[in-house]
Write an enzyme that holds these catalytic residues in place. Structure first.
Site, PDB file in Angstrom:
ATOM      1  CG  ASP A  95      -7.507  14.408  13.468  1.00 15.32           C
ATOM      2  OD1 ASP A  95      -7.242  15.047  12.439  1.00 15.32           O
ATOM      3  OD2 ASP A  95      -8.060  13.280  13.454  1.00 15.32           O
ATOM      4  CD1 TRP A 147     -12.892  11.250  11.526  1.00 14.73           C
ATOM      5  CD2 TRP A 147     -11.665   9.382  11.497  1.00 14.73           C
ATOM      6  NE1 TRP A 147     -13.066  10.653  10.306  1.00 14.73           N
ATOM      7  CE2 TRP A 147     -12.330   9.507  10.261  1.00 14.73           C
ATOM      8  CE3 TRP A 147     -10.836   8.281  11.709  1.00 14.73           C
ATOM      9  CZ2 TRP A 147     -12.193   8.569   9.231  1.00 14.73           C
ATOM     10  CZ3 TRP A 147     -10.692   7.339  10.687  1.00 14.73           C
ATOM     11  CH2 TRP A 147     -11.365   7.493   9.464  1.00 14.73           C
ATOM     12  CE  LYS A 159     -10.398  12.608   5.259  1.00 22.03           C
ATOM     13  NZ  LYS A 159     -10.345  12.309   6.668  1.00 22.03           N
TER      14      LYS A 159
HETATM   15  C1  LIG Z   1     -10.167  11.117   7.470  1.00 27.50           C
HETATM   16  C2  LIG Z   1      -9.832  11.419   8.875  1.00 27.50           C
HETATM   17  C3  LIG Z   1      -8.953  10.613   9.619  1.00 27.50           C
HETATM   18  C4  LIG Z   1      -8.343   9.354   9.062  1.00 27.50           C
HETATM   19  O1  LIG Z   1      -7.390   9.661   8.113  1.00 27.50           O
HETATM   20  P1  LIG Z   1      -6.483   8.539   7.436  1.00 27.50           P
HETATM   21  O2  LIG Z   1      -5.451   9.378   6.746  1.00 27.50           O
HETATM   22  O3  LIG Z   1      -7.339   7.761   6.521  1.00 27.50           O
HETATM   23  O4  LIG Z   1      -5.886   7.709   8.512  1.00 27.50           O
HETATM   24  C5  LIG Z   1      -8.653  11.002  10.897  1.00 27.50           C
HETATM   25  N1  LIG Z   1      -9.181  12.098  11.440  1.00 27.50           N
HETATM   26  C6  LIG Z   1     -10.036  12.899  10.765  1.00 27.50           C
HETATM   27  C7  LIG Z   1     -10.598  14.111  11.417  1.00 27.50           C
HETATM   28  C8  LIG Z   1     -10.386  12.575   9.466  1.00 27.50           C
HETATM   29  O5  LIG Z   1     -11.243  13.362   8.786  1.00 27.50           O
END
Ligand SMILES: *Cc1c(COP(=O)(O)O)cnc(C)c1O
Length: 360
Positions: A171, A101, A195
């Site tokens: 993030d 990511w 998540k």
């Molecule tokens: C799942 C995830 C993403 C991507 O998320 P989307 O909503 O599918 O774009 C980005 N960063 C992390 C840390 C993730 O776990």
């Protein structure tokens, strides 16, 4: 009805209490005569829902007044572009690449300016967090970017990088609300909620007000300017209304659990059960450097792909689902987010012990 123990990395398990409440309110939300899915996002009743959600999140995370809370769409992935479009005034930013990511964010930023990789753990399949105490961060970098919990590889920053005075952007998709954080250390904290918070379709961005400006990169679409959403209280256009309502319920649930300090304690207890077992097992082992282990995502392997596949299959038949590792890394991964009860982890470990004994 029978519910499984769902170890999915995302979309992931939600608190059963929240799902029951949502089911009860499905046809008639508090006497409105309609579902939250059916109501105008400009109605008084919906205004109450989104305002309460924001207030509860602010209370849970102790968000300072000079930060805005935005409920957006586009997934965490859209932020990979939105961040440079809004923040790259000098057209330069530093990225720490600790997984897929972070790497995607780093690659996306290259479309908008110079993204400088200041550290990486790719040399050892992202199984650790690099030392970020004294990185070579360009003087004119607009921000330092991290992915704080690496969902796929199961690592987590235990201390934030030394940004040398630069704005930190994080993030936190897979560790959102898993423990207390000091929001004031960040310029932006953001994450997709699917998540650890709610249903897919909502992204929460917590952003310091001085970073919200008109001065975005030329050509930035209106919808991708933080200012557009900040000025309109996340109601510039139709927000992901139902998803925000469920997030609000999860915030209420978290408050009832005792808030983020209590969640941290529970999450540590849960993770310890699994890691202690992995450390003592002759068949299974964790793949991450111990000091960098995530409380949320726990990857593990047997070292034998056929045995891994057998384990995943038998686990599923026994009601422990979505344990297969990410398609790019193989093995297994148990995501044990806030809503995974302790018994779920205890029973998984009991199942692993049994599997180990049966497959010596
Ligand atoms: C799942 C995830 C993403 C991507 O998320 P989307 O909503 O599918 O774009 C980005 N960063 C992390 C840390 C993730 O776990």
């Amino acid at each position: 009805m029978s519910r499984v123990y769902n170890f999915s990395a995302g979309p992931a398990v939600l608190p059963e209490e929240v799902l029951r409440e949502a089911a009860e309110e499905m046809l008639d939300y508090k006497g409105s005569g309609m579902s939250v899915m059916e109501m105008s996002h400009r109605s008084k009743v919906y205004d109450g829902i989104i305002k309460a959600a924001e207030a509860d999140l602010r209370e849970l995370m102790d968000i300072p007044d000079n930060y805005k809370v935005l409920f957006l769409q586009g997934g965490a992935s859209q932020q990979f572009a939105m961040i440079p479009m809004n923040l790259m005034k000098n057209k330069k930013a530093a990225y720490i690449v600790t997984g897929q990511w972070a790497k995607k964010a780093y690659q996306e930023a290259q479309n908008y300016g110079e993204a400088v990789k200041v550290a990486s753990s790719e040399d050892e399949t992202f199984s650790y967090i690099p030392d970020c105490s004294d990185l070579d961060i360009p003087e004119d970098a607009d921000y330092v970017y991290i992915c704080e919990n690496n969902t796929i590889y199961g690592t987590k920053y235990k201390t934030l990088p030394n940004t040398k005075g630069h704005t930190l952007v994080a993030d936190v998709s897979s560790c959102f609300l898993s423990e207390p954080v000091d929001v004031s250390k960040y310029g932006i904290i953001y994450g997709g909620v699917q998540k650890n918070i709610g249903p897919a379709g909502v992204v929460i961005v917590i952003i310091r007000e001085d970073l919200i400006t008109e001065d975005t990169l030329p050509g930035t679409p209106t919808m991708l300017k933080y200012k557009t959403h900040a000025d309109a209280g996340s109601l510039y256009n139709t927000p992901p209304a139902y998803g925000i309502y469920i997030c609000g319920k999860v915030f209420q649930w978290l408050k009832k659990q005792g808030g983020l300090a209590a969640m941290k304690q529970r999450n540590e207890e849960k993770a310890k059960i699994l890691y202690d077992f992995l450390d003592g097992s002759k068949m299974f082992r964790g793949t991450v450097r111990k000091e960098d282990r995530s409380l949320m995502n726990v990857p593990f392997i047997t070292g034998d792909q056929d045995l891994d596949a057998k384990f995943v299959k038998e686990a599923e038949a026994a009601g422990f689902v979505n344990l297969k590792g990410h398609r790019t890394v193989g093995g297994m991964r148990a995501s044990i987010y806030n809503a995974m009860p302790k018994e779920g982890v205890e029973q998984l470990v009991a199942f692993m012990k049994k599997f180990e004994a049966e497959n010596q």
